[in-house]
Design a protein around this motif. Structure first.
Motif, PDB file in Angstrom:
ATOM      1  N   ASP A 173       0.796  -1.220   0.000  1.00 40.64           N
ATOM      2  CA  ASP A 173       0.000   0.000   0.000  1.00 40.64           C
ATOM      3  C   ASP A 173       0.836   1.281   0.000  1.00 40.64           C
ATOM      4  O   ASP A 173       0.700   2.111  -0.892  1.00 40.64           O
ATOM      5  CB  ASP A 173      -0.943   0.012   1.208  1.00 40.64           C
ATOM      6  N   ALA A 174       1.718   1.459   0.999  1.00 42.61           N
ATOM      7  CA  ALA A 174       2.402   2.754   1.118  1.00 42.61           C
ATOM      8  C   ALA A 174       3.714   2.609   1.865  1.00 42.61           C
ATOM      9  O   ALA A 174       3.955   1.623   2.584  1.00 42.61           O
ATOM     10  CB  ALA A 174       1.504   3.768   1.827  1.00 42.61           C
ATOM     11  N   PHE A 182       3.895   8.104   0.958  1.00 41.42           N
ATOM     12  CA  PHE A 182       3.643   8.027  -0.480  1.00 41.42           C
ATOM     13  C   PHE A 182       3.244   6.606  -0.861  1.00 41.42           C
ATOM     14  O   PHE A 182       3.821   5.621  -0.385  1.00 41.42           O
ATOM     15  CB  PHE A 182       4.846   8.497  -1.314  1.00 41.42           C
ATOM     16  N   PRO A 183       2.221   6.477  -1.706  1.00 40.52           N
ATOM     17  CA  PRO A 183       1.675   5.163  -2.042  1.00 40.52           C
ATOM     18  C   PRO A 183       2.586   4.381  -2.978  1.00 40.52           C
ATOM     19  O   PRO A 183       3.335   4.953  -3.773  1.00 40.52           O
ATOM     20  CB  PRO A 183       0.337   5.507  -2.725  1.00 40.52           C
ATOM     21  N   ILE A 184       2.505   3.061  -2.871  1.00 43.28           N
ATOM     22  CA  ILE A 184       3.277   2.183  -3.748  1.00 43.28           C
ATOM     23  C   ILE A 184       2.364   1.221  -4.495  1.00 43.28           C
ATOM     24  O   ILE A 184       2.837   0.401  -5.262  1.00 43.28           O
ATOM     25  CB  ILE A 184       4.335   1.379  -2.955  1.00 43.28           C
ATOM     26  N   ALA A 185       1.043   1.352  -4.277  1.00 43.07           N
ATOM     27  CA  ALA A 185       0.083   0.497  -4.965  1.00 43.07           C
ATOM     28  C   ALA A 185      -0.479   1.241  -6.177  1.00 43.07           C
ATOM     29  O   ALA A 185       0.123   2.189  -6.673  1.00 43.07           O
ATOM     30  CB  ALA A 185      -1.034   0.087  -3.996  1.00 43.07           C
ATOM     31  N   GLU A 186      -1.648   0.843  -6.645  1.00 39.03           N
ATOM     32  CA  GLU A 186      -2.253   1.450  -7.827  1.00 39.03           C
ATOM     33  C   GLU A 186      -2.503   2.943  -7.636  1.00 39.03           C
ATOM     34  O   GLU A 186      -2.504   3.716  -8.599  1.00 39.03           O
ATOM     35  CB  GLU A 186      -3.573   0.744  -8.150  1.00 39.03           C
ATOM     36  N   LEU A 187      -2.709   3.365  -6.379  1.00 37.16           N
ATOM     37  CA  LEU A 187      -2.977   4.784  -6.116  1.00 37.16           C
ATOM     38  C   LEU A 187      -1.800   5.673  -6.481  1.00 37.16           C
ATOM     39  O   LEU A 187      -1.970   6.875  -6.699  1.00 37.16           O
ATOM     40  CB  LEU A 187      -3.338   4.969  -4.634  1.00 37.16           C
ATOM     41  N   SER A 188      -0.589   5.109  -6.575  1.00 40.82           N
ATOM     42  CA  SER A 188       0.587   5.914  -6.902  1.00 40.82           C
ATOM     43  C   SER A 188       0.488   6.532  -8.295  1.00 40.82           C
ATOM     44  O   SER A 188       1.182   7.510  -8.581  1.00 40.82           O
ATOM     45  CB  SER A 188       1.851   5.040  -6.820  1.00 40.82           C
TER      46      SER A 188
END
Length: 204
Positions: free
Chosen positions: A149-150, A171-177
């Motif tokens: 997720d982040a 900071f996000p590391i999933a699809e939200l990035s």
């Protein structure tokens, strides 16, 4: 927030309770629909929703273990006068389980910890954290990884015995990035009552 502590030497059990209110308003009339819909043409409902939480934490100088339920009440949309109603549903609770250890030396303190968040509707979420404290715990530097997720960078500093400030960059590391560059948070904590060690003025 209120907490009550039970101590036995260096072993402590803290029981906590919290109460608060949320102000909610749904601006249905700001939504444009392809076809007329009576729900979105009505006045926007608003409500003041109280909520409560409870938890417990057991800690020693070497480790800590805590469990909490941040929100004991759930609300659902209704056609009542304010648009919301209380719904008691134990399966909708969010449970938090947090544990960690203290690794101390003469010059630093290292604190790895883990937070498990569980809700039956969305599943589990795991945060893995690592904090390094320097200069007699005045400066803290660390990071946190929320699996899938982040990623979070953390810094906090003890200005004086009553005042501590902190900074976090998430900071996000999933699809939200693909749509977000992250968020920044600042924390300022002030302790109204604290204890200090000083000689008895009678003998000065």
């Amino acid at each position: 927030n209120y907490s009550y502590k039970i101590s036995n030497g260096e072993k402590h059990l803290s029981l906590g309770f919290r109460a608060g209110i949320h102000y909610m308003k749904a601006n249905w009339n700001n939504i444009s629909t392809v076809e007329p819909d009576a729900v979105f043409s009505e006045a926007s409902p608003s409500a003041v929703l109280p909520n409560f939480g409870a938890g417990a934490c057991y800690y020693t100088p070497q480790y800590f273990l805590s469990f909490s339920v941040p929100y004991l009440l759930s609300y659902v949309s209704t056609t009542s006068h304010n648009g919301f109603a209380v719904k008691h549903n134990f399966t909708n609770y969010t449970y938090l389980l947090n544990w960690g250890i203290n690794i101390r030396s003469a010059n630093y303190r290292l604190m790895p910890s883990m937070l498990l968040k569980y809700n039956s509707a969305v599943g589990e979420q795991i945060d893995m954290n690592l904090m390094l404290y320097l200069f007699s715990d005045k400066l803290g530097i660390g990071n946190s990884v929320r699996l899938h997720d982040a990623y979070v960078l953390l810094v906090d500093y003890q200005i004086n015995p009553q005042l501590r400030t902190g900074f976090a960059y998430d900071f996000p590391i999933a699809e939200l990035s693909r749509y977000s560059n992250g968020s920044i948070e600042f924390v300022l904590r002030y302790v109204f009552h604290y204890k200090i060690q000083s000689p008895n003025p009678r003998y000065l």
